[in-house]
Structures are given as structure tokens and as C-alpha cells.
Scaffold this active site. Sequence first.
Site, PDB file in Angstrom:
ATOM      1  N   HIS A 164      -2.226  -5.490   1.679  1.00 42.56           N
ATOM      2  CA  HIS A 164      -3.517  -6.175   1.566  1.00 42.56           C
ATOM      3  C   HIS A 164      -3.252  -7.587   1.089  1.00 42.56           C
ATOM      4  O   HIS A 164      -2.346  -7.798   0.274  1.00 42.56           O
ATOM      5  CB  HIS A 164      -4.425  -5.476   0.546  1.00 42.56           C
ATOM      6  CG  HIS A 164      -5.593  -6.324   0.121  1.00 42.56           C
ATOM      7  ND1 HIS A 164      -6.745  -6.412   0.861  1.00 42.56           N
ATOM      8  CD2 HIS A 164      -5.753  -7.172  -0.926  1.00 42.56           C
ATOM      9  CE1 HIS A 164      -7.567  -7.273   0.260  1.00 42.56           C
ATOM     10  NE2 HIS A 164      -6.988  -7.743  -0.821  1.00 42.56           N
ATOM     11  N   LYS A 216       0.822  -1.219   0.000  1.00 45.36           N
ATOM     12  CA  LYS A 216       0.000   0.000   0.000  1.00 45.36           C
ATOM     13  C   LYS A 216       0.859   1.274   0.000  1.00 45.36           C
ATOM     14  O   LYS A 216       2.072   1.229   0.262  1.00 45.36           O
ATOM     15  CB  LYS A 216      -0.926  -0.039   1.224  1.00 45.36           C
ATOM     16  CG  LYS A 216      -1.939  -1.188   1.189  1.00 45.36           C
ATOM     17  CD  LYS A 216      -2.940  -1.078   2.338  1.00 45.36           C
ATOM     18  CE  LYS A 216      -3.920  -2.234   2.298  1.00 45.36           C
ATOM     19  NZ  LYS A 216      -4.996  -2.044   3.328  1.00 45.36           N
ATOM     20  N   ASN A 272      -2.059   0.239   6.669  1.00 45.54           N
ATOM     21  CA  ASN A 272      -1.539  -1.005   7.262  1.00 45.54           C
ATOM     22  C   ASN A 272      -0.626  -1.783   6.306  1.00 45.54           C
ATOM     23  O   ASN A 272      -0.490  -2.998   6.405  1.00 45.54           O
ATOM     24  CB  ASN A 272      -2.678  -1.852   7.824  1.00 45.54           C
ATOM     25  CG  ASN A 272      -3.618  -2.388   6.754  1.00 45.54           C
ATOM     26  OD1 ASN A 272      -3.525  -1.998   5.597  1.00 45.54           O
ATOM     27  ND2 ASN A 272      -4.507  -3.272   7.139  1.00 45.54           N
ATOM     28  N   TYR A 319     -12.499  -2.357  -3.671  1.00 45.12           N
ATOM     29  CA  TYR A 319     -12.992  -2.444  -2.294  1.00 45.12           C
ATOM     30  C   TYR A 319     -14.515  -2.350  -2.210  1.00 45.12           C
ATOM     31  O   TYR A 319     -15.051  -2.009  -1.145  1.00 45.12           O
ATOM     32  CB  TYR A 319     -12.345  -1.352  -1.440  1.00 45.12           C
ATOM     33  CG  TYR A 319     -10.936  -1.694  -0.975  1.00 45.12           C
ATOM     34  CD1 TYR A 319     -10.692  -2.816  -0.187  1.00 45.12           C
ATOM     35  CD2 TYR A 319      -9.862  -0.876  -1.302  1.00 45.12           C
ATOM     36  CE1 TYR A 319      -9.414  -3.124   0.247  1.00 45.12           C
ATOM     37  CE2 TYR A 319      -8.569  -1.177  -0.861  1.00 45.12           C
ATOM     38  CZ  TYR A 319      -8.363  -2.307  -0.081  1.00 45.12           C
ATOM     39  OH  TYR A 319      -7.094  -2.606   0.366  1.00 45.12           O
ATOM     40  N   GLU A 358      -9.559 -11.239  -7.306  1.00 46.97           N
ATOM     41  CA  GLU A 358      -8.630 -10.110  -7.156  1.00 46.97           C
ATOM     42  C   GLU A 358      -7.431 -10.234  -8.100  1.00 46.97           C
ATOM     43  O   GLU A 358      -6.928  -9.230  -8.592  1.00 46.97           O
ATOM     44  CB  GLU A 358      -8.172 -10.010  -5.698  1.00 46.97           C
ATOM     45  CG  GLU A 358      -9.298  -9.565  -4.764  1.00 46.97           C
ATOM     46  CD  GLU A 358      -8.875  -9.472  -3.303  1.00 46.97           C
ATOM     47  OE1 GLU A 358      -9.725  -9.077  -2.484  1.00 46.97           O
ATOM     48  OE2 GLU A 358      -7.708  -9.785  -2.984  1.00 46.97           O
TER      49      GLU A 358
END
Length: 139
Positions: free
Chosen positions: A116, A10, A113, A50, A127
Site C-alpha cells: 500500500h 502486506k 497486492n 481503511y 497515514e
Amino acid sequence: AVERTLSIIKPDATRRNLTGKINARFEDGGLRIVAQKRIRLSREQAERFYAVHAERAFFKDLVEFMISGPVVVQVLEGENAIARNREIMGATNPANAAAGTIRKDFAESIEANSVHGSDAPETAAEEIRFFFSGLELVG
Ligand code: CMP
């Protein structure tokens, strides 16, 4: 069984030049990076990726965060890759993540965070298809 899972490094992690350190965690943990590209997500892509979280209070901030800088999307392959990757990442909230996990060591917050990872075989397949064509996966 040998599985594949979709991983995203990320913007908080790419910004801090952590791509190599994070990739080392995956490789040292027994996962092979069989596809990888550094991209900027469009707002539309982030919202679609998302979409399952569209009704959650954190959705708007999550989309803003995911488009705030480059991400590295990758496909990891290995024995039980989906669960293995989740172990290597640690809990979603770094405050709850076990010692030695990516999120414990690198994440800034539950939102920023660092990584993913797909949560199940069906979402992994979906995905991976979202970002990669079959020709781009080199085992
Ligand atoms: P990820 O595995 O990418 O899936 C959805 C993301 O939403 C999650 O990691 C977090 O980065 C982010 N997020 C932000 N706030 C929350 C929250 N309260 N609960 C769960 N996920 C959150």
C-alpha cells in the site's frame, strides 16, 4: 520537493519473505526508509486505516486480509516520494501494472497486492501519524 509517504508491505508479501526484495525496489528507486516496523494490525486498526473504503463491497475482505498475517509499516522519504512510490508499486490491480513494478512482479491479486502507498500529501501525513510518532522518523 522532498516528501514522505506511508508504505505497507502486506501479509501476502511478508508470508512469502518478500520484505527485503520489496525494500530493495524502494531503495534502488531513490527512496530512503526512514522508519519501519513489523506489526500485526488489529481488526479495529485495519478498519480505521481503511475507513475511507468502509462502504465499498471489498471492505470486509480487505480487513480480513490485512489482519491475516504480519505487515511491515514504513515511511519512505525522497524527492516526490508519494508519486515516486506509486510508480514503483504499479497499478492497484496487478493485471494493469507496468512491467518492472512491485505489483506486476509480486502481487497475487487486486486484494493481495503486496503493498500500500499513500495517494496524496494530506493522506500521507495522516497515514504516517496513524503508525508513527515524530521521534520514530530518522531521516
Ligand atoms: P490499497 O492501496 O491498500 O488501498 C485499498 C485496497 O483495497 C487496495 O490497495 C486493494 O488491495 C484493495 N482492493 C480490493 N478490491 C479492490 C477493488 N475492487 N478496487 C480497489 N481496491 C481493491
